[in-house]
Structures are given as C-alpha cells and as structure tokens.
Design an enzyme around this catalytic site. Sequence first.
Site, PDB file in Angstrom:
ATOM      1  N   GLY A  15      48.291  32.593  34.560  1.00 48.83           N
ATOM      2  CA  GLY A  15      47.291  32.646  33.528  1.00 48.83           C
ATOM      3  C   GLY A  15      46.436  31.068  33.658  1.00 48.83           C
ATOM      4  N   ASN A  17      43.183  31.197  34.921  1.00 46.37           N
ATOM      5  CA  ASN A  17      41.965  31.464  34.379  1.00 46.37           C
ATOM      6  C   ASN A  17      42.094  31.476  32.666  1.00 46.37           C
ATOM      7  OD1 ASN A  17      39.644  31.864  36.191  1.00 46.37           O
ATOM      8  ND2 ASN A  17      41.624  32.915  37.056  1.00 46.37           N
ATOM      9  N   ARG A  69      47.948  55.791  29.161  1.00 47.60           N
ATOM     10  CA  ARG A  69      47.018  55.863  28.268  1.00 47.60           C
ATOM     11  C   ARG A  69      47.485  55.427  26.889  1.00 47.60           C
ATOM     12  NH1 ARG A  69      41.941  58.478  28.311  1.00 47.60           N
ATOM     13  NH2 ARG A  69      41.226  59.064  26.102  1.00 47.60           N
ATOM     14  N   LEU A  96      42.577  50.022  34.019  1.00 49.73           N
ATOM     15  CA  LEU A  96      42.310  50.431  32.734  1.00 49.73           C
ATOM     16  C   LEU A  96      41.901  52.001  32.502  1.00 49.73           C
ATOM     17  CD1 LEU A  96      40.465  47.523  31.073  1.00 49.73           C
ATOM     18  CD2 LEU A  96      42.891  47.849  31.484  1.00 49.73           C
ATOM     19  N   ASN A 110      35.958  40.791  33.900  1.00 51.86           N
ATOM     20  CA  ASN A 110      36.884  40.600  34.777  1.00 51.86           C
ATOM     21  C   ASN A 110      36.643  39.467  35.848  1.00 51.86           C
ATOM     22  OD1 ASN A 110      39.537  40.923  36.071  1.00 51.86           O
ATOM     23  ND2 ASN A 110      38.556  42.122  37.397  1.00 51.86           N
ATOM     24  N   HIS A 112      37.425  38.140  39.915  1.00 56.37           N
ATOM     25  CA  HIS A 112      37.933  38.539  41.060  1.00 56.37           C
ATOM     26  C   HIS A 112      37.430  37.715  42.065  1.00 56.37           C
ATOM     27  CE1 HIS A 112      39.529  41.377  43.977  1.00 56.37           C
ATOM     28  NE2 HIS A 112      38.708  41.142  44.900  1.00 56.37           N
ATOM     29  N   ASP A 144      34.352  48.484  34.452  1.00 59.52           N
ATOM     30  CA  ASP A 144      34.264  49.854  34.228  1.00 59.52           C
ATOM     31  C   ASP A 144      35.856  50.384  34.594  1.00 59.52           C
ATOM     32  OD1 ASP A 144      34.139  49.980  36.825  1.00 59.52           O
ATOM     33  OD2 ASP A 144      31.864  50.501  36.829  1.00 59.52           O
ATOM     34  N   GLU A 145      35.559  51.748  34.759  1.00 59.10           N
ATOM     35  CA  GLU A 145      37.004  52.220  35.301  1.00 59.10           C
ATOM     36  C   GLU A 145      37.301  52.318  36.438  1.00 59.10           C
ATOM     37  OE1 GLU A 145      37.127  56.568  33.586  1.00 59.10           O
ATOM     38  OE2 GLU A 145      35.613  55.729  32.137  1.00 59.10           O
ATOM     39  N   GLU A 177      36.853  29.466  40.421  1.00 57.97           N
ATOM     40  CA  GLU A 177      37.137  30.726  39.232  1.00 57.97           C
ATOM     41  C   GLU A 177      36.905  29.824  37.904  1.00 57.97           C
ATOM     42  OE1 GLU A 177      40.062  33.583  39.769  1.00 57.97           O
ATOM     43  OE2 GLU A 177      40.194  33.072  42.002  1.00 57.97           O
TER      44      GLU A 177
HETATM   45  C1  GRF Z   1      42.834  35.146  40.013  1.00 54.37           C
HETATM   46  O1  GRF Z   1      42.716  34.641  41.216  1.00 54.37           O
HETATM   47  C2  GRF Z   1      41.942  36.077  39.454  1.00 54.37           C
HETATM   48  O2  GRF Z   1      40.600  36.006  40.274  1.00 54.37           O
HETATM   49  C3  GRF Z   1      42.734  37.446  39.941  1.00 54.37           C
HETATM   50  O3  GRF Z   1      44.040  37.125  39.537  1.00 54.37           O
HETATM   51  C4  GRF Z   1      43.987  35.833  39.470  1.00 54.37           C
HETATM   52  C5  GRF Z   1      44.962  35.366  38.404  1.00 54.37           C
HETATM   53  O4  GRF Z   1      45.164  33.847  38.601  1.00 54.37           O
HETATM   54  N1  GRF Z   1      41.913  38.476  38.912  1.00 54.37           N
HETATM   55  P1  GRF Z   1      45.506  33.279  37.209  1.00 54.37           P
HETATM   56  O5  GRF Z   1      46.733  34.148  36.541  1.00 54.37           O
HETATM   57  O6  GRF Z   1      44.392  33.242  36.224  1.00 54.37           O
HETATM   58  O7  GRF Z   1      46.068  31.929  37.325  1.00 54.37           O
END
Ligand code: GRF
Length: 204
Positions: A15, A17, A69, A96, A110, A112, A144-145, A177
């Site tokens: 967590g 982020n 679902r 999802l 999201n 990434h 999106d999906e 990030e």
């Molecule tokens: C991050 O690298 C994010 O980009 C990816 O999963 C990781 C999550 O890291 N989707 P954290 O749990 O937020 O530390």
Amino acid sequence: MSSPTRVGVLLSGRGSNFLALHAATRDGRLPEVEIVQVLSNVEDAPGLEAARRLGLAAKAIPHRGVKRREHDRLMVAALREAEVEWVCLAGYMRLLTSYFVEAYSRRMLNIHPSLLPAFPGLSAQRQAWDYGVSVSGCTVHLVDEAMDSGPIVAQAAVDISDCAGPREVADRILEQEHRLYPQALSDVIRRRWSIQGRRLTFSS
Ligand code: GRF
C-alpha cells in the site's frame, strides 16, 4: 471550496501508493480529495493495517471461494455504501469484471510500473530489466476490462540505464509512482477532459 471528492482505494499488498495518495490529501497537494474507504481482497494486507492506523475506514473482502462477479458486487456495494465517487487501484491484484468497470466507468484509475503499452501484467519492472530497456517508468490510466489497459492519464519516464538490477529499477520507478498518482488524480478531478478513441485530452 466545494466538498472534497470521496475516493476509495483498493489494494492487495503493502500500500505505498495508497500512503502516497493519503499523504497528498493532507499536505496540500490533493486538498480536493478525501479517502473515505480502503478495501482489500487480502485480509492481512499491510496496506489495510496502515489505513486502520491512520483512522480510515478499512475493510477486507476476501475473494477466496467467491465467484469473481459476486466478489466484485460485494466490493462495489461497499464502495457505494461509503458513497465513493472515484476509485483508485493501488496494487489491487485482481482483474475486474465488467460489472465493476461499468459501476465506476471513467471514475476509476490504476497505476502500473511501466510505460504502457510496454510490459503490462505482473513484474513489469523485471520485464523491463530483462528486456534491457534504458528507459522505463510508470503510467496512470483509466480502468477498463482488459489488464493494464484504458486511456492514459499521465506517464513519467525513468532512466534505468545504470540500475544494478530489477530491485533498483522497481525502487526508482516507485519514487515516481508516488509523485505521479496524486498529480494524476488531482488532474482528472479538477480539470476538464474528454476521450477520443484511446486518447484522453485535458482542455483546461
Ligand atoms: C506498484 O508498483 C503499482 O504500480 C502496481 O503495484 C505496485 C503496488 O505497490 N500496480 P504498493 O502496494 O502501492 O506499494
């Protein structure tokens, strides 16, 4: 100022982020947001515990033994119960269903750890390392999906040419990030934008 936008965060792991988003809501970078609900499919996710320590509403909805679902229905019900307006996926390790995507269509982000469309899926930082690229980065996109798909809101490039290995790549990208996600969330909430094809364009 109008009342802050109610945001729900979904996570499956540490967590960081989520914590970066939360810090931004408190230090003046993201005053237009209130994180009102943190949800996880993993009961002992460290991010969930961190949310509780911060005094936030935090709940696990385990996915084991529950149809995809049906699990998404439970997640959406919890978000609606908390009157969540925007959803941020922050290391939420589940694809999802259309039910979830439609419930928060164009109101779900999201992050990434690559410059999409390069290196979607798991271990994007290792993929970048193994491929030998000298620049990678991170992407915030609408959900999106499909996996790691959806119109791009923001990207940050990261020079990884002198990294010693995938772990250093991940650390360097993660730093970006934490900067990019609050900025991108602020942008989609405060600014005007539209989508043509895959392209998201800000007009204010
Ligand atoms: C991050 O690298 C994010 O980009 C990816 O999963 C990781 C999550 O890291 N989707 P954290 O749990 O937020 O530390």
